[in-house]
Write a protein that holds these residues in place. Sequence first.
Motif, PDB file in Angstrom:
ATOM      1  N   GLN A 327       0.837  -1.187   0.000  1.00 24.20           N
ATOM      2  CA  GLN A 327       0.000   0.000   0.000  1.00 24.20           C
ATOM      3  C   GLN A 327       0.877   1.244   0.000  1.00 24.20           C
ATOM      4  N   PHE A 328       0.374   2.287  -0.672  1.00 24.81           N
ATOM      5  CA  PHE A 328       1.113   3.543  -0.782  1.00 24.81           C
ATOM      6  C   PHE A 328       1.554   4.077   0.581  1.00 24.81           C
ATOM      7  N   GLU A 329       0.626   4.098   1.521  1.00 22.58           N
ATOM      8  CA  GLU A 329       0.942   4.679   2.826  1.00 22.58           C
ATOM      9  C   GLU A 329       2.042   3.889   3.540  1.00 22.58           C
ATOM     10  N   LEU A 332       5.233   4.891   2.018  1.00 24.34           N
ATOM     11  CA  LEU A 332       5.536   6.252   2.476  1.00 24.34           C
ATOM     12  C   LEU A 332       6.148   6.244   3.867  1.00 24.34           C
ATOM     13  N   ALA A 339       4.533  12.862   0.581  1.00 23.96           N
ATOM     14  CA  ALA A 339       3.602  12.091  -0.257  1.00 23.96           C
ATOM     15  C   ALA A 339       3.689  12.532  -1.713  1.00 23.96           C
ATOM     16  N   GLY A 360      -6.797   0.645  -5.380  1.00 25.08           N
ATOM     17  CA  GLY A 360      -6.588   0.754  -3.944  1.00 25.08           C
ATOM     18  C   GLY A 360      -5.209   1.324  -3.661  1.00 25.08           C
TER      19      GLY A 360
ATOM     20  N   GLY B 196      -2.270   9.576   8.875  1.00 27.41           N
ATOM     21  CA  GLY B 196      -1.983   8.941   7.596  1.00 27.41           C
ATOM     22  C   GLY B 196      -2.625   9.704   6.455  1.00 27.41           C
ATOM     23  N   HIS B 197      -3.010   8.987   5.415  1.00 23.45           N
ATOM     24  CA  HIS B 197      -3.659   9.583   4.252  1.00 23.45           C
ATOM     25  C   HIS B 197      -2.884  10.770   3.702  1.00 23.45           C
ATOM     26  N   GLU B 198      -1.567  10.652   3.697  1.00 19.33           N
ATOM     27  CA  GLU B 198      -0.762  11.790   3.250  1.00 19.33           C
ATOM     28  C   GLU B 198      -1.042  12.137   1.792  1.00 19.33           C
ATOM     29  N   GLU B 199      -1.240  11.092   0.990  1.00 21.02           N
ATOM     30  CA  GLU B 199      -1.494  11.361  -0.424  1.00 21.02           C
ATOM     31  C   GLU B 199      -2.796  12.133  -0.591  1.00 21.02           C
ATOM     32  N   ARG B 202      -2.537  15.740   0.359  1.00 21.69           N
ATOM     33  CA  ARG B 202      -1.838  16.488  -0.673  1.00 21.69           C
ATOM     34  C   ARG B 202      -2.763  16.758  -1.864  1.00 21.69           C
ATOM     35  N   PRO B 390      -7.331   4.576   0.543  1.00 20.88           N
ATOM     36  CA  PRO B 390      -7.255   3.198   1.021  1.00 20.88           C
ATOM     37  C   PRO B 390      -7.718   3.110   2.469  1.00 20.88           C
ATOM     38  N   TYR B 400       2.195   6.381  11.768  1.00 19.45           N
ATOM     39  CA  TYR B 400       2.362   7.462  10.806  1.00 19.45           C
ATOM     40  C   TYR B 400       2.870   8.728  11.478  1.00 19.45           C
ATOM     41  N   ARG B 401       3.632   9.463  10.678  1.00 14.26           N
ATOM     42  CA  ARG B 401       4.148  10.691  11.275  1.00 14.26           C
ATOM     43  C   ARG B 401       3.032  11.730  11.415  1.00 14.26           C
TER      44      ARG B 401
END
Lengths: 368, 504
Positions: A327-329, A332, A339, A360, B196-199, B202, B390, B400-401
């Motif tokens: 997964q992307f996160e 990361l 990001a 996803g 989380g959910h950094e993307e 952004r 996701p 997560y940071r």
Amino acid sequence: MENKLYWVWLSKINGLGSVKIKKLLEKFQNAQGIWEASREELNNSIGIGSVLSQEIIKAKKNFLPAKEKEKLKKAKVKLVTLEDTCYPKLLKEIYAPPPVIYYRGALVKVSRPCLAVVGTRDCTEYGKITAYNLAKKLAEMGFVVVSGLARGIDTKAHQGALQTGMTYAILGSGLDHIYPPENNHLAEKIAQQGAVITSYQLQTQPQREHFPARNRIISGLSLGTIVIEAPQQSGALITANFSLRQGREVFAIPGNIRKRQSQGTNKLIQSGAKLVQNVDDILEELMLENYLLQDVNEEDAEDEIKTKRLNQQQKRVYNLLTDEVQQFEKILSNVTMKAKELNSILAQLEIMGLIKQLPGKRICLINQ
Amino acid sequence: MLAKAYSNAVTGVDGYLVEVEIDLSQGLPSFNIVGLPDVAVREAKERVKAAIKNSAFQFPVKRVTVNLAPADIKKKGVVFDLPIAVGILAAVDVVEENKLLDYTLVGELSLDGTIKRITGALSMALATKDEGKKGIIVPYENVQEASVVEGIEVIGVKSLEDVIDFFNQELEAIEPVTESWQLNGEYQIDYQDVKGHEEAKRALEVAAAGNHNLVMIGPPGAGKTMLARRLPTILPPLTKEESIEVTKIFSVIDKLPSEQSLIKTRPFRNPHHSISQAGLVGGGRVPQPGEITLAHRGVLFLDELTEFKRQVLEILRQPLEKQEITLTRSAITLTYPCEFLLVAALNPCPCGYYGTEGRECFCTPYQRKKYLHKISGPILDRIDIHLEIPQLKAEELTTYRQGETSAEIKERILAAREIQTQRFKDTSINYNAEMNTKAVEKYCLLDEKAEEMIKEAINRLHLSARAYDRILKLSRTIADLAATEIITIEHLGEAIQYRSLDRR
């Protein structure tokens, strides 16, 4: 006409099976040679009568290369022919290998060893669990688990392998007719993490007589065949039989003597198949040391070529990725980038054809 | 005996001046209102009569005729109670008329003479100013709202007697309440709340910077609503003009919080998917504003986009393009503003878990395709950013940071908007999202490597011409956020990532 299309044409001729094609190839070298052969020449070939030669000439007229190509492209089907270097090595070794194999997904170029895991559709819970766990372990070790996408054992074997690695599903139909239909989704997943393979052209319905031929490919691709569960009369036993004839190993999982589903496997053991209790039993028989070592070297070399054109940041991300989807996160959290930077680099890698992005926002390497 | 008073009425969200003329003549006592009054206006008769009597004045035993001019526009509502009552009292010389004509009066009377809250006071105050009047008399509860308008006196009154006292100079002029104008509305929520959910954060930043509409695709419970709700917190603060526009709308439909004079935060509208066409874009015999107008200058969030009735979604096409909606009915044609940022959310498939790690999706490819096809091309066409949200695993969330605060993000957005304002100052374009193909060609300049990359991307990812335009627009915004003129592969790469629906 493109070289590959001659092969497609060849595989489409009625009444011309792998064996006859093999004979023709011996005489005319390749598919193009057969296309260019006159009726007389064909007539004089061994095993080809006047009826068949007429069939071949007729097929030339009916073959529309542009349309054929379009069809394959539209269905996202790729193909390799006997002439191609990426034709699976082990499969090439068998008697009369299929001239063309169609596939969706990716064939491992640097051949990882394949192992077939097969069994009956009407299986017991014991069979299911065994198939799943064994496939999972084998895939984790780097084997490609080959099976037939059928219900029961096959499905479980694919599912197990998908957890940790790669798997090939071999069909007895065209790639647009996944059978059984409930495995549609599974087939899609396999295409992302391995390949769905068939020797049948598009639009071929699954037919009874296709399945033994499919079994021949399953065993032909593999170093050995592991039969999980099989009653006395079972397709899995046919696969095991082919395996023996192709000079490959046969393994069987012992079962309850009072269960119908174990009679076939127990019998296999009786007649000399290796009894398997755990993965080590399989490895022992295969003598893989040389094989795996060579494999790693080749892979390294390939990797180097791939990463040569990457810049520092791209390389950093590339090295974090594996064949396994992530997964992307999660990626990361393993890098010090923001990001937006990671996202941009992933797009760059994808455009270079090095990685794949799945729904996803999950990412994995393309292994080809 | 003739008297005149001024009042205001509202059509749509804009106020206009109404002249209330009162004539008293000899004859059998009667009371008539002309000038296309609706039932509520006509009933003013009884309220006015009782209020005058109960405020210890005398209701004239005459033939009373009230005309509401302009006489050809339908009048509705209760705001004319006060001007009619005061006008009648002026006609019998209880009130001095010369001062009366400098003001407009609005207010609903109750039978005992007290004055009740009305709707649309802000629009009326604005109309008062536009007509060059000196001030407006409003119900005391509306004084906060109306006093936003500068340059006129705003007098809040509690009863009819107050009004009479004011005009007869017995009442000390009430200090107009002027609230100190603060630019920043306070939000209770912040992007730092989201782990989380950094993307996604952004992507929302890019959406806010270039005013790009956005669709989020993700499994249930992934956090789509949470992310969308926080979008207003990173949008530039409302300017005073914008704030007045928004307040006018809410004032007209009586949705203004009573302790608040102005709406200072950008609206976030989240209609349920069972909404009707009229509910969404506005409607009624005299059309009322719908959700898209209430989302003006803010965010319209359509959760479960695929569940909305198709026809309801289709009518969004034109408003999305024109940023206003014109509603035509037999009686009246009204235009409401609706400049909003569209944020939609949907699941990736009918079961909701396609592509989610650790969850099996049982939908067939056909079902998935059908599900996504529920949204028509033209609507999707107006959405620039496709974003996958996701589902994050709970145990991973803690690792997560710490994310940025909304304020930090907002700073970058303000800078990027400033660049856009400079770039488009001689054009009709406001934001990057509004660029047409020609403008894209002019303003979205790629460097050599990026040029190569987009060509490669089109081949490999099978992008359409439409996607190409969108990607360039997004890269423009991303480059603006980085304050660079030429678009490089870093910007382009990120933009390509925001078009996930093009690849399915």
